[in-house]
Design an enzyme around this catalytic site. Structure first.
Site, PDB file in Angstrom:
ATOM      1  N   HIS A 469     -11.086   5.715  15.944  1.00  0.00           N
ATOM      2  CA  HIS A 469     -11.157   7.594  15.249  1.00  0.00           C
ATOM      3  C   HIS A 469      -9.979   7.295  14.275  1.00  0.00           C
ATOM      4  CE1 HIS A 469     -12.364  11.153  15.969  1.00  0.00           C
ATOM      5  NE2 HIS A 469     -11.140  11.700  15.211  1.00  0.00           N
ATOM      6  N   GLU A 470      -8.794   7.501  15.185  1.00  0.00           N
ATOM      7  CA  GLU A 470      -7.640   7.827  14.171  1.00  0.00           C
ATOM      8  C   GLU A 470      -7.894   7.199  12.527  1.00  0.00           C
ATOM      9  OE1 GLU A 470      -6.497  10.387  14.561  1.00  0.00           O
ATOM     10  OE2 GLU A 470      -7.322  11.299  16.184  1.00  0.00           O
ATOM     11  N   HIS A 473     -10.377   8.089  10.168  1.00  0.00           N
ATOM     12  CA  HIS A 473      -9.504   9.197   9.576  1.00  0.00           C
ATOM     13  C   HIS A 473      -8.613   8.917   8.138  1.00  0.00           C
ATOM     14  CE1 HIS A 473     -10.515  12.654  11.094  1.00  0.00           C
ATOM     15  NE2 HIS A 473      -9.557  12.416  11.890  1.00  0.00           N
ATOM     16  N   HIS A 476      -9.727   6.712   5.397  1.00  0.00           N
ATOM     17  CA  HIS A 476      -9.900   7.794   4.368  1.00  0.00           C
ATOM     18  C   HIS A 476      -8.963   8.204   3.560  1.00  0.00           C
ATOM     19  CE1 HIS A 476     -12.403  11.985   4.417  1.00  0.00           C
ATOM     20  NE2 HIS A 476     -12.627  11.155   2.519  1.00  0.00           N
TER      21      HIS A 476
END
Length: 679
Positions: A469-470, A473, A476
């Site tokens: 998940h991190e 990010h 991105h």
């Protein structure tokens, strides 16, 4: 002394922060100096006698205060990941200064006039889409922050902002202090019954490190979660659960109740001052959801689908606990424990069975391999740049041609100066200036189980998805390719920011992806495919209850921020109980309160935005369905995702970007199907 030049940045490899050369005492003077420099840059824009243009006003404003931004990002990231009393004290002093400085800009009438002049003539200007977005964003940063107010109201706004900045900091400090304060020392080995060897060993090691005999447990997640999940001793689970639930709710000097009421009241006052009905109306104007009514409708529609499933699951879990141990009433400290036992029974799947296949280093390597297959990224660990703590790993990220894409920091283990949870952050954004594409510095921070004397760091499956998940990010941020820093990377609408992170979690469930990294840390054997099948089967286990829990947090957030008279709320606990009444499964615990430690909305940036996790789940389920249709490593789909979502930051409306990637608007059916909530 922090030496930073606005032309060359830090005199370090890749312009990275020189952590080891920065003393705590340097920050205050660096902030003061950077504020003076930033003010001078603003004065230059204001005093320019030439007619206001996009270049001499909007672009000049965008690139002003670069030194202040860099120092702020370093300081506040350290305050989250490696803080101490001195840093916290400086934060209390600096936050009002920064809030004052920001107000000096947004309430500067002469500057606003120039911005407005450019904004009013935007139809005559030949601007790119990104320039139009920047112009719109800059204009709104003034209009939404008081530029049109009368002088006395501007003064009022300044006061509110100063107070809010200090209250939010104090809230976070209290939660961290509460987390660090609680320790449960176990001296009788029988009380460890049910706990996995890894948890016991970590607790033993922690006790030794503090000069104590026995096994020490804390509220840090790698200690707390396994205890609640596996410890057979119900009384001790209760003790841990009550301690975690009472953070900031004890009526002592670390109590957050008055702070919560103050924050909510001031946010509402601020929104009213700016002409908005509530804080939620103010926030949501700049979100995909647009209005509190849309958010409430979205949450309630999901609630309607999830609640019957959640109630069924809760009833089954209660019956299971009763049959197994004669438990008459399931309590909050029983949930994780019996859910784990039931999951083992239904799927013969146990986190302890999975953990040997998820050695931290292998999972990190797996995330890198997946990023390479999808986006042609290469990760090389380097030791030529400074770190803020010896645990931090540092990487140089390049593309297939060897060009620098990003610098990447990863910080995986808990320690006293670090807040709980997991997050991604930016030390330097990407942007293009004077023809040069200046690449970003990205970091992820987690709290995983540390290696012990006999075992490496082995992750639970939940921790594996957290890391992915991190890392989503981080991608991105890393793959950002925009002109302006304020539109770069994760600088997007808050209910869009979770799409890249949540979509990455999907690869953790796929055989093709797991084959890249899920090998036994001792034998090197690949994870058995029947276990992979069980992971997939169990993915929707208690999805109704999980969804209900997420929705309850979103509804609590909206209850604090979308109400029209928060000043009438007297009791944090009573208000919270009312907000939870439609999502409640477990009996209430009088001495516990969620709001007093709800850092996402009272310390972080999620106020009126907690719903965005669920909102982004709709996007991520729909997006991953596209990957599944074409193949999870399909280059065409991956390129479309990279070019239309990851690299574009906040340069366009997120729905426009999403439709360009997907060819259609997202459909909630994909989420409901994945969650097993669609008949």
């Amino acid at each position: 002394m922090i030496e930073y030049s606005s032309i060359n940045g830090f005199n370090t490899p890749y312009n990275t922060p020189p952590f080891s050369k920065i003393n705590n005492e340097d920050y205050l003077s660096a902030f003061k100096e950077a504020i003076i420099e930033a003010k001078a840059e603003i004065d230059t824009i204001v005093n320019n006698v030439a007619s206001p243009t996009f270049e001499n006003t909007i672009e000049a404003l965008e690139f002003s205060g670069e030194k202040l931004d860099r120092i702020s990002s370093i300081f506040f990231n350290i305050n989250s990941a490696e803080t101490n009393e001195t840093i916290q004290k400086i934060a209390q002093e600096v936050s009002p200064m920064l809030s004052e400085f920001n107000n000096d800009i947004t309430l500067n009438e002469d500057l606003f006039k120039k911005v407005k002049t450019v904004y009013d003539s935007k139809n005559k200007l030949d601007l790119t889409t990104e320039q139009e977005t920047l112009l719109d964003k800059k204009y709104k940063s003034f209009s939404r922050n008081g530029a049109n107010l009368s002088e006395d109201k501007k003064e009022q706004l300044r006061e509110i902002d100063k107070k809010l900045s200090k209250l939010k900091l104090k809230f976070g400090e209290n939660v961290l202090a509460e987390t660090n304060k609680f320790e449960m020392l176990i001296t009788n080995e029988a009380d460890l019954s049910g706990l996995p060897d890894g948890s016991r060993e970590a607790a033993k090691q922690l006790a030794e490190s503090k000069g104590k005999e026995g096994w020490l447990f804390t509220l840090d997640y790698p200690s707390y979660i396994p205890f609640l999940t596996y410890a057979d001793n119900r009384e001790l689970r209760k003790k841990m659960s009550l301690a975690a639930g009472a953070k900031g709710f004890k009526g002592d000097d670390l109590d957050n109740q008055a702070i919560v009421l103050n924050i909510v009241k001031l946010r509402h006052e601020r929104a009213n001052l700016l002409g908005y009905k509530t804080h939620a109306h103010f926030v949501l104007e700049e979100r995909m959801a647009e209005t509190p009514e849309n958010v409430q409708k979205f949450l309630n529609e999901l609630l309607e689908k999830a609640k019957p499933a959640a109630q069924r699951e809760f009833k089954n879990l209660g019956n299971f606990a009763k049959n197994l141990d004669g438990i008459e009433q399931l309590q909050k400290w029983d949930g994780a424990y019996y859910a784990e036992k039931l999951k083992q029974k239904l799927f013969s799947l146990d986190d302890e069975l999975l953990k040997p296949y998820f050695k931290l280093e292998n999972v990190i390597d797996g995330s890198f391999k997946i990023a390479n297959k999808l986006f042609d990224l290469h990760f090389e660990e380097i030791d030529t740049i400074d770190k803020y703590h010896e645990d931090v790993l540092t990487y140089k990220v390049t593309d297939s041609k060897g060009n620098l894409v990003s610098i990447f920091y990863a910080d995986y283990f808990p320690r006293a100066g670090k807040r709980n949870g997991a997050w991604m952050t930016v030390y330097k954004p990407q942007y293009v200036k004077n023809g040069e594409n200046s690449r970003p510095h990205i970091s992820i921070v987690c709290n995983f189980t540390k290696p012990t004397k006999t075992k490496p760091s082995l992750l639970t499956f939940n921790e594996v998805t957290t890391l992915f998940h991190e890392f989503g990010h981080a991608l991105h941020g890393m793959l950002a390719n925009t002109t302006y820093p304020s539109l770069s990377g994760t600088s997007v609408y808050w209910d869009f920011v979770e799409l890249p992170s949540q979509v990455m979690e999907n690869w953790c469930y796929e055989k093709e992806a797991l084959e890249l990294f899920a090998t036994h840390y001792e034998s090197g054997d690949l994870i058995p495919m029947d276990l992979v099948e069980k992971i997939k089967e169990s993915a929707t286990f208690h999805e109704g209850m999980q969804t209900l829990r997420q929705l309850s947090f979103g509804l609590l957030d909206m209850s604090w921020h979308a109400g029209e008279s928060p000043e009438t709320i007297e009791s944090v606990k009573a208000h919270e109980s009312e907000a939870f009444k439609n999502t409640k499964l477990y009996p209430d615990v009088p001495e516990n309160c969620m709001s007093t430690a709800f850092a996402h909305i009272f310390q972080g940036g999620y106020s009126s935005g907690y719903y965005s996790y669920k909102w982004a789940e709709v996007l991520d389920a729909d997006a991953f369905e596209y990957f599944k249709e074409k193949g999870i490593f399909n280059k065409i789909v991956a390129d479309k995702f990279k070019d239309n979502v990851l690299s574009k930051g906040g340069t366009e409306n997120p729905m426009t970007l999403y439709k360009r990637f997907r060819g259609q608007e997202p459909k909630p059916e994909a989420l409901l199907k994945r969650a097993g909530l669609l008949k």
